[in-house]
Design a protein around this motif. Structure first.
Motif, short mmCIF file in Angstrom:
data_model
loop_
_atom_site.label_atom_id
_atom_site.label_comp_id
_atom_site.label_asym_id
_atom_site.label_seq_id
_atom_site.Cartn_x
_atom_site.Cartn_y
_atom_site.Cartn_z
N ALA A 1 0.84 -1.20 0.00
CA ALA A 1 0.00 0.00 0.00
C ALA A 1 0.87 1.25 0.00
N LEU A 2 1.88 1.26 0.88
CA LEU A 2 2.74 2.45 0.96
C LEU A 2 3.45 2.69 -0.37
N HIS A 3 4.01 1.61 -0.95
CA HIS A 3 4.73 1.77 -2.22
C HIS A 3 3.81 2.32 -3.31
N LEU A 4 2.60 1.79 -3.36
CA LEU A 4 1.66 2.25 -4.39
C LEU A 4 1.26 3.70 -4.15
N ILE A 5 1.09 4.05 -2.86
CA ILE A 5 0.70 5.44 -2.55
C ILE A 5 1.79 6.41 -2.99
N VAL A 6 3.05 6.05 -2.75
CA VAL A 6 4.14 6.95 -3.17
C VAL A 6 4.14 7.10 -4.69
N LEU A 7 4.03 5.96 -5.41
CA LEU A 7 4.02 6.04 -6.88
C LEU A 7 2.84 6.86 -7.38
N ALA A 8 1.65 6.58 -6.83
CA ALA A 8 0.46 7.29 -7.27
C ALA A 8 0.52 8.76 -6.86
N GLY A 9 1.10 9.02 -5.67
CA GLY A 9 1.22 10.40 -5.20
C GLY A 9 2.10 11.21 -6.14
N TYR A 10 3.27 10.66 -6.48
CA TYR A 10 4.14 11.35 -7.44
C TYR A 10 3.41 11.56 -8.76
N ALA A 11 2.71 10.54 -9.20
CA ALA A 11 2.01 10.63 -10.48
C ALA A 11 1.00 11.77 -10.47
N LEU A 12 0.18 11.82 -9.43
CA LEU A 12 -0.90 12.81 -9.40
C LEU A 12 -0.37 14.22 -9.22
N VAL A 13 0.58 14.38 -8.29
CA VAL A 13 1.11 15.73 -8.06
C VAL A 13 1.83 16.23 -9.32
N ALA A 14 2.61 15.34 -9.95
CA ALA A 14 3.34 15.76 -11.15
C ALA A 14 2.36 16.08 -12.29
N PHE A 15 1.33 15.27 -12.44
CA PHE A 15 0.33 15.53 -13.49
C PHE A 15 -0.33 16.89 -13.26
N TRP A 16 -0.69 17.14 -12.00
CA TRP A 16 -1.32 18.41 -11.66
C TRP A 16 -0.37 19.58 -11.96
N ALA A 17 0.90 19.44 -11.54
CA ALA A 17 1.88 20.51 -11.77
C ALA A 17 2.10 20.72 -13.26
N ALA A 18 2.20 19.62 -14.00
CA ALA A 18 2.46 19.72 -15.44
C ALA A 18 1.33 20.48 -16.13
N THR A 19 0.07 20.16 -15.78
CA THR A 19 -1.04 20.86 -16.44
C THR A 19 -1.06 22.33 -16.07
N LEU A 20 -0.75 22.64 -14.80
CA LEU A 20 -0.70 24.05 -14.39
C LEU A 20 0.31 24.83 -15.22
N ILE A 21 1.52 24.26 -15.32
CA ILE A 21 2.59 24.97 -16.02
C ILE A 21 2.30 25.02 -17.52
N LEU A 22 1.80 23.92 -18.07
CA LEU A 22 1.52 23.90 -19.51
C LEU A 22 0.40 24.87 -19.87
N ARG A 23 -0.61 24.97 -19.00
CA ARG A 23 -1.68 25.93 -19.28
C ARG A 23 -1.12 27.34 -19.32
N ARG A 24 -0.21 27.64 -18.37
CA ARG A 24 0.37 28.98 -18.37
C ARG A 24 1.22 29.19 -19.62
N ARG A 25 1.89 28.13 -20.05
CA ARG A 25 2.77 28.28 -21.20
C ARG A 25 2.00 28.39 -22.51
N LEU A 26 0.97 27.58 -22.67
CA LEU A 26 0.29 27.47 -23.96
C LEU A 26 -0.96 28.32 -24.08
N MET A 27 -1.54 28.72 -22.95
CA MET A 27 -2.83 29.42 -23.01
C MET A 27 -2.73 30.86 -22.52
N SER A 28 -1.54 31.41 -22.40
CA SER A 28 -1.45 32.77 -21.84
C SER A 28 -1.68 33.80 -22.94
#
Lengths: 265, 317
Positions: free
Chosen positions: A238-265
């Motif tokens: 459970a812990l291993h999966l949570i770390v993997l999924a946590g990185y995945a979700l936070v990075a996905f969220w950060a990537a969309t935030l930055i990409l929106r600023r880059r491509l939609m400004s």
């Protein structure tokens, strides 16, 4: 198709099923070069396994009760997922964003930045799955797999691929040239590759370094995959999966935030 | 007219207008790129945004497509509030971008099929639609070619065909004929006329006066982020400029500036050229006839004269 609202609180990604069109576009391109691509998927890990496993393994001998080849095979499955997903979400995605302007065409259609990012990261995860599956087949043929549980490695690899695809997408989002990726390789990926139990067990390292390795996702993938490859059951899943999924979700969220600023400004 | 009637008319307009913008603004840091643009693009018309480089044309288009949020103002596209429902609006819009972004990983035909998938289109009818569009773009002999093998004109035709894949009600074109040779440009113009005949609405940006004059039912001349004139090309010329222009070049212009200036409604000196604008060219032509050394050119006033009068002659970089 599901049309999610254009904005959401905290800038969370607005996910819609339209990301599948982006994923399928990449699949279509991959199919054109499928044969050489699959050949590479099999060939490269086979070389690694044979060269390192036989050459190195003779010097190293067994690790615990494991022959070095067996130990190495499960590590390489994970590192290959990391490398494949990262390369796809760095170089290939960056090319589609900038040089080819493929994303620009997608954004003229009813796709959003979030759809494109999710489609690209899913594709990176898919490529990780393809390459790791090839290694799994090679390992099985070489008699390095200990039981049917090894098949459960595949969903773990898919998550690992998504995790590293999403992390790489953050780098792609902030990058102004291909050269910038070298920082990511040198400062993040190479240390992670060497310190996550891929080539040697973590207990060979000073305890502080070994504990530090678990702050990064690759070590967690290895911890799940290695027992499964041996036909056993991993502990603390459970812990291993949570770390993997946590990185995945936070990075996905950060990537969309930055990409929106880059491509939609 | 009372207030209620006003409201009703305003509501009807927002329903019928393909694009309706009120007080549209876009600010990047300290720079106002678009400041207070009002637009009403009517169904079935070809509407041109004409302006020098950096005037705010492309930014206005990007706001219409929901690709950048306005800093202020109201915007409705095909009845949808944008950017809130930009995705819904884009389902019915076709886009021809300023720089080609055809997919180099696919052939000509695959480009259309792949682009269709971004709209969620597939099935047997799609293949037929793709064939029709390839014929429309005169590319039916090149369906299996790679994009890299196409000329600039072919790429632009394919971009136009791609923009039509979803049978759009509105087609947005950002400088559709920039960089094309005259033959390719004529072909694109014919195709755009066909689209208007089919009842589609077109919005295009351009800085080619001929293109604007030939294609557009109505034009907005935009500069420094505001619309400084908006009407049909003919009305713009009639409203802003005298119908005849006599251009003088040569050694003796200084003299003609006073003599011609007295006979013309307006005189303008640009480098070594003197432009004389007039409603009645006869007295000027007679006077010029008496000076055989003076080279001159008599022509009707056009959109370019209006454009330069309204936006000035200094270079824009």
């Amino acid at each position: 198709m599901n049309d999610a609202p254009a904005t959401s609180p905290l800038g969370m990604p607005a996910v819609s099923t339209r990301f599948i069109a982006v994923w399928r576009r990449n699949l279509r391109v991959w199919r054109k070069l499928m044969l050489p691509s699959i050949f590479g998927n099999f060939g490269e890990p086979l070389l690694y396994l044979l060269a390192l496993g036989y050459g190195f393994g003779r010097l190293v001998g067994d690790i615990g009760e494991l022959p070095y080849m067996v130990f190495l095979a499960s590590g390489i499955i994970c590192s290959s997922a990391m490398n494949t997903a990262s390369f796809e979400a760095l170089y290939s995605a960056y090319t589609r964003m900038t040089v080819q302007r493929t994303w620009g065409a997608m954004l003229d259609a009813p796709l959003t930045v979030d759809d494109v990012a999710l489609g690209e990261i899913s594709w990176a995860a898919t490529k990780a799955l393809i390459s790791s599956s090839a290694i799994l087949v090679v390992a099985a043929l070489l008699g390095l797999v200990g039981g049917w549980q090894a098949i459960l490695v595949l969903p773990v690899i898919l998550l690992t691929g998504f995790c590293f695809g999403a992390c790489a997408m953050v780098i792609t989002a902030v990058s102004r040239s291909y050269d910038f990726f070298l920082y990511y390789f040198t400062l993040v990926m190479t240390p992670m590759l060497l310190l996550s139990g891929v080539f040697f067990p973590l207990d060979q390292l000073p305890p502080l370094v070994a504990q530090g390795a678990f702050l990064l996702p690759l070590a967690h993938a290895v911890e799940i995959v290695r027992p499964l490859m041996l036909g056993g059951w991993p502990s603390g899943v459970a812990l291993h999966l949570i770390v993997l999924a946590g990185y995945a979700l936070v990075a996905f969220w950060a990537a969309t935030l930055i990409l929106r600023r880059r491509l939609m400004s | 007219m009372n207030r209620a009637e006003h409201t009703i008319i305003a509501e009807t307009q927002s329903l019928t207008a393909v694009v309706r913008a009120r007080g549209l603004c876009k600010r990047y840091g300290e720079t106002d790129v678009v400041r207070g643009v009002d637009l009403d693009v009517r169904p079935g018309e070809c509407f041109g945004l004409l302006g020098p480089n950096g005037a705010g044309k492309t930014t206005t288009l990007r706001m219409i497509l929901g690709q950048t949020p306005p800093s202020g103002g109201e915007l409705h596209v095909l009845g949808h509030p944008v950017p809130e429902q930009a995705r819904r609006a884009r389902r019915r819009i076709g886009v021809v971008p300023q720089m080609d972004n055809l997919d180099p990983d696919f052939t000509v035909r695959e480009n259309l099929l792949t682009y269709a998938s971004y709209f969620g289109l597939n099935g047997a009818a799609l293949g037929e639609r793709v064939d029709q569009l390839l014929a429309f773009a005169n590319l039916d002999g090149r369906t299996r070619e790679q994009i890299q093998a196409l000329s600039g004109g072919m790429k632009r035709r394919l971009s136009l065909a791609r923009a039509l894949i979803n049978e759009p009600d509105l087609v947005v074109l950002d400088e559709p004929s920039t960089g094309l040779d005259p033959q390719a440009r004529q072909h694109i113009w014919q195709r755009l006329n066909t689209l208007v005949e089919q009842g589609r609405t077109l919005i295009l940006t351009t800085h080619y006066m001929e293109e604007a004059e030939r294609l557009c039912d109505r034009l907005a001349i935009i500069d420094h982020g505001t619309i400084i004139a908006c009407d049909s090309p003919r009305n713009l010329v009639a409203a802003h400029i005298e119908p005849h222009v006599i251009e003088l070049r040569g050694h003796d212009i200084g003299d003609w500036q006073t003599r011609g200036g007295a006979l013309a409604a307006r005189a303008e000196r640009v480098g070594d050229t003197l432009l004389l604008y007039t409603r009645d060219p006869e007295p000027l032509l007679q006077a010029l006839g008496g000076d055989p050394d003076q080279r001159y050119w008599h022509r009707p006033a056009g959109l370019e004269d209006v454009f330069l009068k309204l936006t000035g002659r200094e270079l824009r970089d």
